[in-house]
Design a protein around this motif. Structure first.
Motif, PDB file in Angstrom:
ATOM      1  N   ARG A 137      -1.980  13.336  -9.850  1.00 37.13           N
ATOM      2  CA  ARG A 137      -3.175  13.555  -9.048  1.00 37.13           C
ATOM      3  C   ARG A 137      -3.055  14.760  -8.118  1.00 37.13           C
ATOM      4  N   ILE A 138      -1.917  14.907  -7.442  1.00 35.85           N
ATOM      5  CA  ILE A 138      -1.769  16.086  -6.567  1.00 35.85           C
ATOM      6  C   ILE A 138      -1.947  17.371  -7.377  1.00 35.85           C
ATOM      7  N   PRO A 139      -1.269  17.526  -8.515  1.00 33.17           N
ATOM      8  CA  PRO A 139      -1.504  18.767  -9.283  1.00 33.17           C
ATOM      9  C   PRO A 139      -2.936  18.886  -9.782  1.00 33.17           C
ATOM     10  N   LYS A 140      -3.540  17.784 -10.206  1.00 35.95           N
ATOM     11  CA  LYS A 140      -4.904  17.881 -10.744  1.00 35.95           C
ATOM     12  C   LYS A 140      -5.855  18.464  -9.699  1.00 35.95           C
ATOM     13  N   PHE A 141      -5.799  17.906  -8.499  1.00 40.19           N
ATOM     14  CA  PHE A 141      -6.714  18.377  -7.454  1.00 40.19           C
ATOM     15  C   PHE A 141      -6.325  19.785  -6.968  1.00 40.19           C
ATOM     16  N   LEU A 142      -5.056  19.970  -6.628  1.00 39.99           N
ATOM     17  CA  LEU A 142      -4.691  21.257  -6.019  1.00 39.99           C
ATOM     18  C   LEU A 142      -4.770  22.402  -7.025  1.00 39.99           C
ATOM     19  N   ASN A 143      -4.480  22.125  -8.293  1.00 38.21           N
ATOM     20  CA  ASN A 143      -4.660  23.177  -9.299  1.00 38.21           C
ATOM     21  C   ASN A 143      -6.133  23.545  -9.447  1.00 38.21           C
ATOM     22  N   TRP A 144      -6.998  22.574  -9.252  1.00 39.71           N
ATOM     23  CA  TRP A 144      -8.431  22.871  -9.310  1.00 39.71           C
ATOM     24  C   TRP A 144      -8.842  23.784  -8.144  1.00 39.71           C
ATOM     25  N   PHE A 145      -8.346  23.467  -6.950  1.00 36.35           N
ATOM     26  CA  PHE A 145      -8.654  24.345  -5.809  1.00 36.35           C
ATOM     27  C   PHE A 145      -8.054  25.743  -6.039  1.00 36.35           C
ATOM     28  N   GLU A 146      -6.877  25.796  -6.649  1.00 33.11           N
ATOM     29  CA  GLU A 146      -6.271  27.098  -6.960  1.00 33.11           C
ATOM     30  C   GLU A 146      -7.156  27.885  -7.928  1.00 33.11           C
ATOM     31  N   ARG A 147      -7.685  27.185  -8.908  1.00 34.57           N
ATOM     32  CA  ARG A 147      -8.583  27.809  -9.890  1.00 34.57           C
ATOM     33  C   ARG A 147      -9.861  28.306  -9.202  1.00 34.57           C
ATOM     34  N   VAL A 148     -10.379  27.508  -8.289  1.00 32.16           N
ATOM     35  CA  VAL A 148     -11.566  27.929  -7.537  1.00 32.16           C
ATOM     36  C   VAL A 148     -11.274  29.217  -6.770  1.00 32.16           C
ATOM     37  N   LEU A 175      -1.121  16.016   3.201  1.00 29.09           N
ATOM     38  CA  LEU A 175      -0.273  15.837   2.015  1.00 29.09           C
ATOM     39  C   LEU A 175       1.152  16.305   2.286  1.00 29.09           C
ATOM     40  N   THR A 176       1.271  17.390   3.047  1.00 27.66           N
ATOM     41  CA  THR A 176       2.601  17.929   3.347  1.00 27.66           C
ATOM     42  C   THR A 176       3.369  16.987   4.273  1.00 27.66           C
ATOM     43  N   TYR A 177       2.640  16.341   5.172  1.00 25.87           N
ATOM     44  CA  TYR A 177       3.263  15.337   6.047  1.00 25.87           C
ATOM     45  C   TYR A 177       3.720  14.118   5.237  1.00 25.87           C
ATOM     46  N   ALA A 178       2.876  13.672   4.321  1.00 23.20           N
ATOM     47  CA  ALA A 178       3.146  12.419   3.608  1.00 23.20           C
ATOM     48  C   ALA A 178       4.105  12.609   2.431  1.00 23.20           C
ATOM     49  N   PHE A 179       4.028  13.767   1.798  1.00 22.40           N
ATOM     50  CA  PHE A 179       4.827  14.010   0.586  1.00 22.40           C
ATOM     51  C   PHE A 179       5.528  15.366   0.683  1.00 22.40           C
ATOM     52  N   PRO A 180       6.442  15.512   1.655  1.00 23.44           N
ATOM     53  CA  PRO A 180       7.033  16.839   1.877  1.00 23.44           C
ATOM     54  C   PRO A 180       7.798  17.375   0.664  1.00 23.44           C
ATOM     55  N   GLU A 181       8.538  16.526   0.008  1.00 20.21           N
ATOM     56  CA  GLU A 181       9.309  17.024  -1.141  1.00 20.21           C
ATOM     57  C   GLU A 181       8.390  17.440  -2.273  1.00 20.21           C
ATOM     58  N   ARG A 182       7.417  16.601  -2.557  1.00 20.73           N
ATOM     59  CA  ARG A 182       6.518  16.910  -3.661  1.00 20.73           C
ATOM     60  C   ARG A 182       5.688  18.159  -3.380  1.00 20.73           C
ATOM     61  N   MET A 183       5.225  18.275  -2.141  1.00 20.67           N
ATOM     62  CA  MET A 183       4.380  19.424  -1.798  1.00 20.67           C
ATOM     63  C   MET A 183       5.179  20.732  -1.803  1.00 20.67           C
ATOM     64  N   ALA A 184       6.476  20.660  -1.488  1.00 14.42           N
ATOM     65  CA  ALA A 184       7.294  21.876  -1.568  1.00 14.42           C
ATOM     66  C   ALA A 184       7.325  22.387  -3.002  1.00 14.42           C
ATOM     67  N   ALA A 185       7.362  21.458  -3.953  1.00 16.49           N
ATOM     68  CA  ALA A 185       7.360  21.861  -5.364  1.00 16.49           C
ATOM     69  C   ALA A 185       5.981  22.349  -5.795  1.00 16.49           C
ATOM     70  N   VAL A 186       4.936  21.615  -5.422  1.00 10.29           N
ATOM     71  CA  VAL A 186       3.579  21.964  -5.838  1.00 10.29           C
ATOM     72  C   VAL A 186       3.138  23.300  -5.219  1.00 10.29           C
ATOM     73  N   ALA A 187       3.598  23.581  -4.021  1.00 16.88           N
ATOM     74  CA  ALA A 187       3.194  24.804  -3.320  1.00 16.88           C
ATOM     75  C   ALA A 187       3.533  26.056  -4.129  1.00 16.88           C
ATOM     76  N   ARG A 188       4.596  25.988  -4.915  1.00 25.09           N
ATOM     77  CA  ARG A 188       4.981  27.158  -5.715  1.00 25.09           C
ATOM     78  C   ARG A 188       3.938  27.486  -6.779  1.00 25.09           C
ATOM     79  N   ASP A 189       3.200  26.446  -7.211  1.00 28.90           N
ATOM     80  CA  ASP A 189       2.173  26.665  -8.250  1.00 28.90           C
ATOM     81  C   ASP A 189       0.781  26.898  -7.670  1.00 28.90           C
ATOM     82  N   THR A 190       0.646  26.738  -6.374  1.00 28.16           N
ATOM     83  CA  THR A 190      -0.687  26.859  -5.758  1.00 28.16           C
ATOM     84  C   THR A 190      -0.639  27.809  -4.550  1.00 28.16           C
ATOM     85  N   PRO A 191      -0.225  29.056  -4.783  1.00 30.31           N
ATOM     86  CA  PRO A 191      -0.071  29.992  -3.654  1.00 30.31           C
ATOM     87  C   PRO A 191      -1.379  30.307  -2.941  1.00 30.31           C
TER      88      PRO A 191
END
Lengths: 232, 232
Positions: A137-148, A175-191
């Motif tokens: 879900r995090i990638p689905k939503f954030l990748n969509w915002f990245e695409r926008v 999201l960064t507060y709740a899922f810091p490890e996951r968001m550190a990884a996702v952030a690389r794909d959603t600059p």
């Protein structure tokens, strides 16, 4: 005239999406619970022709406007916090409703069974839901915002910030507060999403608020940090 | 000009809230998948400045409008399916967003862990969530609509039906399909909601559609009937 914002004190919650728009738009308001210690539950029970189901709600010009996205639609139209043309107005609102969908999902990670039960009473279910939220879900939503943003530019509607950019900022904060490890990884794909987050954090209009003690900690609200629910 | 509605064929889903407004408003449209066999997934992947995250979306006047409630906001404004004044327009939208919240919860009853997994892979979690939904959430939402109707009259906005009344009708349809035993009990406490449901079902504008095979069965969509998830 001054608006009255009603929301539970003690957490940013869904009220924060409204607060950020009010602050960034330099719109005077009274935060009834935080400023005056007013009783939100008691006010919610007052008989009205247009009762809100839940906070946040804004009392403005004799109206009682409920649902955070609806309040933002009103503020956007009334105070220029969104494009004025139909296409831009609806696009901004579509963005906001998609943010609201992700906010609801982020909440349900720690409350997948019942909002009325404690997290401790639904930990196995939360562990399963968290894995799906992190992975899918995090990638689905954030990748969509990245695409926008790849189409729109620096902001979600192109030229300048709207209430939806402020809300995406707060969503990324949560999201960064709740899922810091996951968001550190996702952030690389959603600059581009991360750059928008930084750009909102740097808005002159928000500096005083973000640095103040009125900017509440996440605590036990929508976004919660349980280490066992996070992973890269 | 004619609108194009894009939604997954085979279930009413969130597209149905839009379809009911189009039908009741006598607004011409093409249901791209149902009428023409168009490929929704392929269209969703087309690069756009304003891409929807998910169906339903409406292509109208050069705009691509996503999020069911946002489409209804547009149709309400453009075709008189909601009050035109600010207070009435926002109130109708607030109602719709609250309906959308309940729709999302109704879906998550059978998918409390992950939308990407089968129900069969999350049955214990679904059983717990269903108990809470039946006991707490159905009354919370429907009692609120009952309270609204006590103030407003026959329709949610007073004088005449709006898109929100059509959506509440479909919500009650879906809940009654998915939770027949529970809804039989709840109906006794929410007579105004049930009367509104009957009134929409009797609208002349909807008779042809409701009697046609275009009115799709619920099947495996948002509202699903699993006997083990229902109880009085």
């Amino acid at each position: 005239m001054t608006y009255d914002l009603w929301y539970w004190p003690g957490i940013p919650g869904r009220g924060e999406f409204v607060r950020l728009a009010l602050k960034a738009g330099k719109i005077p308001y009274v935060d009834k619970a935080l400023d005056e210690g007013a009783d939100v539950a008691a006010d919610l029970a007052v008989p009205r022709d247009t009762p809100p189901l839940a906070p946040p709600y804004l009392v403005a010009d004799g109206m009682v406007i409920g649902q955070a996205a609806n309040i933002l639609l009103f503020l956007g139209e009334t105070h220029g916090l969104a494009p004025a043309d139909t296409a831009g107005r609806l696009w901004t609102h579509q963005l906001q409703l998609t943010i609201a969908d992700m906010v609801a999902e982020a909440h349900d990670v720690h409350h997948p069974v019942a909002v009325g039960l404690y997290y401790e009473d639904q930990k196995p279910e939360a562990a399963r839901r968290a894995e799906d939220f992190r992975t899918n879900r995090i990638p689905k939503f954030l990748n969509w915002f990245e695409r926008v943003l790849a189409h729109q530019g620096d902001w979600l509607t192109g030229d300048r910030w709207t209430y939806a950019d402020l809300s995406l900022f707060h969503l990324v904060e949560g999201l960064t507060y709740a899922f810091p490890e996951r968001m550190a990884a996702v952030a690389r794909d959603t600059p581009k999403v991360m750059a928008l987050h930084e750009a909102v954090a740097a808005l002159p209009e928000l500096q005083a608020y973000l640095a103040s003690d009125r900017n509440q900690d996440f605590g036990e609200g929508i976004f919660r940090y349980y280490p066992e629910l996070d992973a890269a």
